[in-house]
Scaffold this motif. Structure first.
Motif, PDB file in Angstrom:
ATOM      1  N   ARG A 159       0.889  -1.174   0.000  1.00 12.11           N
ATOM      2  CA  ARG A 159       0.000   0.000   0.000  1.00 12.11           C
ATOM      3  C   ARG A 159       0.918   1.211   0.000  1.00 12.11           C
ATOM      4  O   ARG A 159       1.697   1.413   0.930  1.00 12.11           O
ATOM      5  CB  ARG A 159      -0.916  -0.012   1.224  1.00 12.11           C
ATOM      6  CG  ARG A 159      -1.893   1.163   1.251  1.00 12.11           C
ATOM      7  CD  ARG A 159      -2.857   1.041   2.413  1.00 12.11           C
ATOM      8  NE  ARG A 159      -3.753  -0.099   2.251  1.00 12.11           N
ATOM      9  CZ  ARG A 159      -4.863  -0.085   1.510  1.00 12.11           C
ATOM     10  NH1 ARG A 159      -5.219   1.010   0.866  1.00 12.11           N
ATOM     11  NH2 ARG A 159      -5.607  -1.169   1.420  1.00 12.11           N
ATOM     12  N   GLY A 160       0.877   1.960  -1.053  1.00 13.02           N
ATOM     13  CA  GLY A 160       1.846   3.049  -1.249  1.00 13.02           C
ATOM     14  C   GLY A 160       1.527   4.291  -0.431  1.00 13.02           C
ATOM     15  O   GLY A 160       0.499   4.381   0.235  1.00 13.02           O
ATOM     16  N   GLY A 161       2.447   5.237  -0.487  1.00 11.83           N
ATOM     17  CA  GLY A 161       2.185   6.553   0.092  1.00 11.83           C
ATOM     18  C   GLY A 161       2.842   6.809   1.427  1.00 11.83           C
ATOM     19  O   GLY A 161       2.664   7.887   1.994  1.00 11.83           O
ATOM     20  N   THR A 162       3.605   5.826   1.977  1.00  6.23           N
ATOM     21  CA  THR A 162       4.269   6.088   3.261  1.00  6.23           C
ATOM     22  C   THR A 162       5.663   6.650   3.018  1.00  6.23           C
ATOM     23  O   THR A 162       6.389   6.151   2.157  1.00  6.23           O
ATOM     24  CB  THR A 162       4.460   4.771   4.056  1.00  6.23           C
ATOM     25  OG1 THR A 162       3.300   3.995   3.912  1.00  6.23           O
ATOM     26  CG2 THR A 162       4.753   5.045   5.510  1.00  6.23           C
TER      27      THR A 162
ATOM     28  N   LYS B  62       3.788   1.210 -16.943  1.00  9.80           N
ATOM     29  CA  LYS B  62       2.691   1.922 -17.633  1.00  9.80           C
ATOM     30  C   LYS B  62       1.338   1.519 -17.055  1.00  9.80           C
ATOM     31  O   LYS B  62       0.421   2.327 -16.963  1.00  9.80           O
ATOM     32  CB  LYS B  62       2.730   1.624 -19.132  1.00  9.80           C
ATOM     33  CG  LYS B  62       3.790   2.447 -19.853  1.00  9.80           C
ATOM     34  CD  LYS B  62       4.030   1.935 -21.233  1.00  9.80           C
ATOM     35  CE  LYS B  62       3.329   2.762 -22.287  1.00  9.80           C
ATOM     36  NZ  LYS B  62       3.852   2.404 -23.641  1.00  9.80           N
ATOM     37  N   ARG B  63       1.230   0.268 -16.634  1.00 11.61           N
ATOM     38  CA  ARG B  63      -0.035  -0.178 -16.034  1.00 11.61           C
ATOM     39  C   ARG B  63      -0.294   0.572 -14.732  1.00 11.61           C
ATOM     40  O   ARG B  63      -1.415   0.627 -14.247  1.00 11.61           O
ATOM     41  CB  ARG B  63      -0.021  -1.687 -15.767  1.00 11.61           C
ATOM     42  CG  ARG B  63       0.292  -2.485 -17.027  1.00 11.61           C
ATOM     43  CD  ARG B  63       0.067  -3.963 -16.875  1.00 11.61           C
ATOM     44  NE  ARG B  63      -1.336  -4.233 -16.666  1.00 11.61           N
ATOM     45  CZ  ARG B  63      -1.870  -4.609 -15.531  1.00 11.61           C
ATOM     46  NH1 ARG B  63      -1.105  -4.817 -14.490  1.00 11.61           N
ATOM     47  NH2 ARG B  63      -3.144  -4.799 -15.427  1.00 11.61           N
TER      48      ARG B  63
ATOM     49  N   LYS C  84       0.967  11.029 -11.332  1.00  9.71           N
ATOM     50  CA  LYS C  84       0.833  10.229 -10.106  1.00  9.71           C
ATOM     51  C   LYS C  84       0.780   8.753 -10.499  1.00  9.71           C
ATOM     52  O   LYS C  84       0.077   8.397 -11.454  1.00  9.71           O
ATOM     53  CB  LYS C  84      -0.468  10.602  -9.396  1.00  9.71           C
ATOM     54  CG  LYS C  84      -0.350  11.793  -8.485  1.00  9.71           C
ATOM     55  CD  LYS C  84      -1.213  11.570  -7.237  1.00  9.71           C
ATOM     56  CE  LYS C  84      -0.754  12.284  -6.007  1.00  9.71           C
ATOM     57  NZ  LYS C  84      -0.181  13.565  -6.121  1.00  9.71           N
ATOM     58  N   LEU C  85       1.516   7.921  -9.790  1.00 11.08           N
ATOM     59  CA  LEU C  85       1.410   6.490 -10.061  1.00 11.08           C
ATOM     60  C   LEU C  85       0.238   5.937  -9.254  1.00 11.08           C
ATOM     61  O   LEU C  85      -0.053   6.425  -8.154  1.00 11.08           O
ATOM     62  CB  LEU C  85       2.698   5.775  -9.660  1.00 11.08           C
ATOM     63  CG  LEU C  85       3.947   6.154 -10.468  1.00 11.08           C
ATOM     64  CD1 LEU C  85       5.182   5.470  -9.900  1.00 11.08           C
ATOM     65  CD2 LEU C  85       3.778   5.797 -11.945  1.00 11.08           C
ATOM     66  N   SER C  86      -0.444   4.942  -9.803  1.00  9.91           N
ATOM     67  CA  SER C  86      -1.545   4.353  -9.042  1.00  9.91           C
ATOM     68  C   SER C  86      -1.340   2.835  -8.938  1.00  9.91           C
ATOM     69  O   SER C  86      -0.878   2.194  -9.893  1.00  9.91           O
ATOM     70  CB  SER C  86      -2.883   4.684  -9.701  1.00  9.91           C
ATOM     71  OG  SER C  86      -2.924   4.116 -10.975  1.00  9.91           O
ATOM     72  N   GLY C  87      -1.661   2.298  -7.783  1.00  8.00           N
ATOM     73  CA  GLY C  87      -1.447   0.871  -7.521  1.00  8.00           C
ATOM     74  C   GLY C  87      -2.183   0.002  -8.537  1.00  8.00           C
ATOM     75  O   GLY C  87      -3.263   0.369  -9.003  1.00  8.00           O
ATOM     76  N   ALA C  88      -1.588  -1.129  -8.891  1.00  9.64           N
ATOM     77  CA  ALA C  88      -2.203  -2.036  -9.865  1.00  9.64           C
ATOM     78  C   ALA C  88      -1.604  -3.426  -9.676  1.00  9.64           C
ATOM     79  O   ALA C  88      -0.527  -3.556  -9.112  1.00  9.64           O
ATOM     80  CB  ALA C  88      -1.916  -1.542 -11.279  1.00  9.64           C
ATOM     81  N   PRO C  89      -2.296  -4.458 -10.189  1.00 14.36           N
ATOM     82  CA  PRO C  89      -1.648  -5.780 -10.203  1.00 14.36           C
ATOM     83  C   PRO C  89      -0.597  -5.786 -11.311  1.00 14.36           C
ATOM     84  O   PRO C  89      -0.899  -5.398 -12.438  1.00 14.36           O
ATOM     85  CB  PRO C  89      -2.790  -6.743 -10.555  1.00 14.36           C
ATOM     86  CG  PRO C  89      -4.006  -5.922 -10.750  1.00 14.36           C
ATOM     87  CD  PRO C  89      -3.651  -4.478 -10.740  1.00 14.36           C
ATOM     88  N   VAL C  90       0.629  -6.171 -10.979  1.00 13.34           N
ATOM     89  CA  VAL C  90       1.702  -6.206 -11.979  1.00 13.34           C
ATOM     90  C   VAL C  90       2.501  -7.496 -11.818  1.00 13.34           C
ATOM     91  O   VAL C  90       2.367  -8.197 -10.815  1.00 13.34           O
ATOM     92  CB  VAL C  90       2.675  -4.995 -11.846  1.00 13.34           C
ATOM     93  CG1 VAL C  90       2.026  -3.707 -12.310  1.00 13.34           C
ATOM     94  CG2 VAL C  90       3.201  -4.867 -10.429  1.00 13.34           C
ATOM     95  N   MET C  91       3.343  -7.747 -12.820  1.00 11.90           N
ATOM     96  CA  MET C  91       4.088  -8.993 -12.804  1.00 11.90           C
ATOM     97  C   MET C  91       5.590  -8.720 -12.862  1.00 11.90           C
ATOM     98  O   MET C  91       6.048  -7.940 -13.706  1.00 11.90           O
ATOM     99  CB  MET C  91       3.675  -9.807 -14.017  1.00 11.90           C
ATOM    100  CG  MET C  91       4.040 -11.256 -13.874  1.00 11.90           C
ATOM    101  SD  MET C  91       3.632 -12.139 -15.355  1.00 11.90           S
ATOM    102  CE  MET C  91       1.862 -12.191 -15.260  1.00 11.90           C
ATOM    103  N   ALA C  92       6.331  -9.372 -11.976  1.00 15.88           N
ATOM    104  CA  ALA C  92       7.789  -9.240 -12.005  1.00 15.88           C
ATOM    105  C   ALA C  92       8.328 -10.086 -13.151  1.00 15.88           C
ATOM    106  O   ALA C  92       7.887 -11.206 -13.353  1.00 15.88           O
ATOM    107  CB  ALA C  92       8.360  -9.716 -10.682  1.00 15.88           C
ATOM    108  N   THR C  93       9.276  -9.522 -13.895  1.00 17.02           N
ATOM    109  CA  THR C  93       9.773 -10.247 -15.065  1.00 17.02           C
ATOM    110  C   THR C  93      11.243 -10.596 -14.963  1.00 17.02           C
ATOM    111  O   THR C  93      11.706 -11.545 -15.571  1.00 17.02           O
ATOM    112  CB  THR C  93       9.562  -9.407 -16.330  1.00 17.02           C
ATOM    113  OG1 THR C  93       9.962  -8.075 -16.025  1.00 17.02           O
ATOM    114  CG2 THR C  93       8.150  -9.451 -16.803  1.00 17.02           C
TER     115      THR C  93
ATOM    116  N   GLU D 148      -0.416   5.570  -5.362  1.00 18.73           N
ATOM    117  CA  GLU D 148      -1.635   5.682  -4.565  1.00 18.73           C
ATOM    118  C   GLU D 148      -2.332   4.329  -4.572  1.00 18.73           C
ATOM    119  O   GLU D 148      -2.482   3.734  -5.647  1.00 18.73           O
ATOM    120  CB  GLU D 148      -2.568   6.680  -5.253  1.00 18.73           C
ATOM    121  CG  GLU D 148      -2.671   8.003  -4.533  1.00 18.73           C
ATOM    122  CD  GLU D 148      -3.452   8.995  -5.374  1.00 18.73           C
ATOM    123  OE1 GLU D 148      -3.306  10.181  -5.095  1.00 18.73           O
ATOM    124  OE2 GLU D 148      -4.190   8.572  -6.302  1.00 18.73           O
ATOM    125  N   GLY D 149      -2.722   3.837  -3.418  1.00 15.58           N
ATOM    126  CA  GLY D 149      -3.453   2.572  -3.380  1.00 15.58           C
ATOM    127  C   GLY D 149      -2.563   1.352  -3.352  1.00 15.58           C
ATOM    128  O   GLY D 149      -1.377   1.430  -3.033  1.00 15.58           O
TER     129      GLY D 149
END
Ligand code: UD1
Length: 413
Positions: free
Chosen positions: A4-7, A334-335, A354-363, A379-380
């Motif tokens: 959870r981002g933003g700290t 970008k996601r 602003k970046l917003s939280g999303a499901p992403v995949m490590a490659t 955010e989020g």
């Protein structure tokens, strides 16, 4: 990994021993008789793979953080595909085995996510030392009763290539000169340790290394240098969260290129006892970055500085010159709302979003680190899957970041 981002990150963090220094040191044990003790070994997936590989070759291995390795008996001269496929650096056993046993058989590592990554320069180096190389059924077979010193010029600066040929040259007959050798601090550390083992190497840390062969090497005790890429990753974590972080157990002198770029971007890096303190002003400025062999900007920090540039005030051009396909993190960033365009081997990053939280995949390893950084600033909630990449190279990263106040946890998938 769920973040959870933003700290704002605040506090102290201690850097672990360097993976890329520990791996060649472990492989160099093959050249020696008697016990080697390496302290400050990080607990990582790649280290476990190297332990397994050395054990398979017949070396005795004890311990974890303080690792004891003895190579008096080498029972098997073959590194199988199963062991090599998970980690390209497994190829580092080839040079030492060839020098010690007169022959070696190691699976060809193949490509990886960040590019083709050939090992032709390693092999050409061994050939120049008099080895016969045969490629068949996916394996490299190298043979030479006794290696002979020679002059070797590397067309491209290669880190593990330099390390591999350097290790082999230590037990060759006569003098070897490596030109356009890699100057990375991890290569210099290996050369210093080989000298402690009894090797005769000059030009340590420069691009011309001269080796006078000796008959045998003995075991040593050595503490692994701190990981400069982990250090850099925490520096950027502090910068991206507007934090204030003291980083302990790091070497400021190994990070000149990164510190210079971060300073230009408005980040303050203050060397302190045992490490450095990183803080950031109100405004992050966009800077252009080009990756190069050391002492240039490290390719292993490219994905992380790209995440930072997503938050900077204008346009940044990030050019990758070391690997041909190292922008796989771009689509994931970008996601999360980043504005990045790839043009050839450059990425144009338009900051100020602003970046917003999303499901992403490590490659891959460093791409995963950039997603963690983006998640900390977003955010989020960001959910990163396939985090085994991260465990290959970052020791307990979520624990270290939690202690700095980050809201990050590992959940079972
Ligand atoms: C090492 C590091 C890795 C880092 C990289 C560049 C370890 C275990 N890994 O990888 O984290 O990203 O250095 O700093 O230390 N090349 C050839 N032929 C060869 C060898 C390399 O063409 O025989 C090319 C590669 O494709 C690449 C460039 O040389 O384009 C540099 O690669 P290299 O320095 O060899 O990377 P690694 O040693 O594999």
């Amino acid at each position: 990994m769920v973040i959870r981002g933003g700290t704002r990150l605040k506090g102290e963090v201690t850097v672990s021993g360097a993976k890329n220094a520990a791996l060649p040191l472990m492989a160099s044990s093959i050249l020696t008789r008697g016990w080697n003790t390496f302290t400050g070994i990080p607990r990582l997936g790649d280290i476990a793979t190297m332990k397994q590989l050395l054990g398979h070759l017949g070396l005795k291995i004890e311990g974890g953080k303080d690792l004891r390795i003895r190579a008096d008996n080498l029972t098997c001269p073959e590194a199988s595909y199963n062991l090599v496929k998970t980690m390209r650096a497994s190829v580092l056993v080839l040079g030492p085995m060839l020098a010690r046993l007169g022959k070696a058989k190691v699976s060809l590592p193949g490509g990886c996510a960040i590019g083709a990554r050939p090992i032709d320069l390693h092999l050409r180096g061994f050939e120049a030392l008099g080895a016969k190389i045969n490629l068949s059924h996916g394996y490299i077979e190298a043979e030479a009763k006794k290696l002979r010193g020679n002059k070797i010029y590397f067309d491209t600066s290669t880190v593990t290539g330099t390390e591999n040929v350097l290790m082999a040259a230590c037990l060759a007959r006569g003098t070897t000169v490596l030109e356009n050798a890699a100057c990375e601090p991890e290569v210099a550390e290996l050369a210093r340790v080989l000298n402690k083992m009894g090797a005769r190497i000059e030009g340590v840390g420069t691009d011309i290394i001269e080796v006078e062969g000796v008959d045998e090497l003995k075991g040593v005790e050595h503490r692994v240098m701190p990981d400069r890429i982990e250090t850099g990753t925490f520096m950027i974590a502090a910068a991206m969260t507007g934090g204030e972080v003291k980083i302990k157990n790091c070497r400021v002198e190994h990070l000149d290129a990164l510190i210079s770029k971060l300073t230009e971007a408005g980040v303050t890096v203050m060397p302190e006892d045992e490490g450095m303190r990183v803080t950031v002003g109100d405004r992050l400025r966009s800077v252009d970055v080009k990756t190069l062999p050391y002492p240039g900007f490290p390719t292993d920090m490219q994905a992380q500085i790209m995440a930072l540039m997503c938050l900077a005030d204008s346009r940044s051009v990030i050019t990758e010159t070391v690997f041909e396909n190292r922008f796989i993190h771009v689509s994931e960033l970008k996601r999360m709302g980043a504005d990045i365009q790839i043009q050839g081997n450059s990425a144009i990053v338009r900051g100020g979003r602003k970046l917003s939280g999303a499901p992403v995949m490590a490659t891959d390893l460093r791409a995963s680190a950039s997603l963690i950084l983006a998640g900390l600033a977003a955010e989020g909630v960001t959910e990163i899957s396939r985090i085994y990449h991260l465990d290959r190279g970052y020791e307990r990263i979520e624990k270290k970041l939690s202690r700095l106040g980050a809201d990050i946890r590992r959940v079972k998938g």
